[in-house]
Write an enzyme that holds these catalytic residues in place. Structure first.
Site, PDB file in Angstrom:
ATOM      1  CG  ASN A 168       5.151   8.259  -1.980  1.00 47.47           C
ATOM      2  OD1 ASN A 168       5.763   8.704  -2.941  1.00 47.47           O
ATOM      3  ND2 ASN A 168       5.723   7.541  -1.033  1.00 47.47           N
ATOM      4  CE1 TYR A 207       6.729   0.491  -4.511  1.00 44.70           C
ATOM      5  CE2 TYR A 207       4.884   1.788  -3.752  1.00 44.70           C
ATOM      6  CZ  TYR A 207       6.135   1.260  -3.539  1.00 44.70           C
ATOM      7  OH  TYR A 207       6.791   1.514  -2.359  1.00 44.70           O
ATOM      8  CD  GLU A 235      -0.913  -0.981   3.499  1.00 44.47           C
ATOM      9  OE1 GLU A 235      -0.461  -0.929   4.643  1.00 44.47           O
ATOM     10  OE2 GLU A 235      -1.809  -1.757   3.168  1.00 44.47           O
TER      11      GLU A 235
END
Length: 155
Positions: free
Chosen positions: A112, A119, A107
């Site tokens: 961010n 990711y 998570e």
């Protein structure tokens, strides 16, 4: 991207002071030293990124029942934006794959954006949101839950 002597190795109890220092200097809401110690004692996969003998990052991953959960990934503030976080993430993905994990979860704070995009770049996709999950100065921030399935593992 940095290539000078970047290596990965397991975190040891003797590293906790350095790891904690990196965490305090680099994370907006840092883990406490006890979190790292408990992770080691629990047998989690606790890995360090080491650049020219200096600890510049750490990642902790819990693996159980065919799933891996990345609990924290932090890169020293002065070593950020050099590709170290990406390399450490790839290292952890490889560890999960070698342990026969079918899914990797993590998570990330909604704010961010750099980590979220990293990711995505590495094959994770958004699978949900945990409302008001992370504390902020005033109030709470959502966590975006992300997953990577085995067909996208980088081995």
């Amino acid at each position: 991207m940095t290539q000078q002597s970047l290596t990965f190795r397991p975190m040891l109890e003797k590293d906790l002071e350095q790891v904690y220092t990196v965490e305090q200097q680099s994370a907006e809401h840092p883990w406490r030293k006890a979190h790292f110690s408990d992770s080691l004692k629990s047998g989690y996969t606790c890995e360090l990124a080491v650049l020219d003998s200096e600890i510049v990052g750490h990642c902790i991953m819990m693996m159980a029942a065919g799933e891996a959960s990345i609990l924290i990934l932090t890169i020293d503030k002065k070593s950020q934006r050099q590709g170290i976080g990406r390399q450490l993430l790839q290292h952890m993905i490889q560890k999960a794959s070698q342990s026969d994990c079918n899914t990797i979860l993590l998570e990330v704070r909604r704010s961010n954006i750099k980590a979220f995009n990293l990711y995505l770049d590495e094959g994770f996709s958004e699978i949900g949101v945990r409302k008001n999950y992370y504390p902020m100065g005033k109030g709470w921030e959502d966590a975006i839950v992300m997953a990577m399935e085995p067909e996208t593992f980088l081995i």
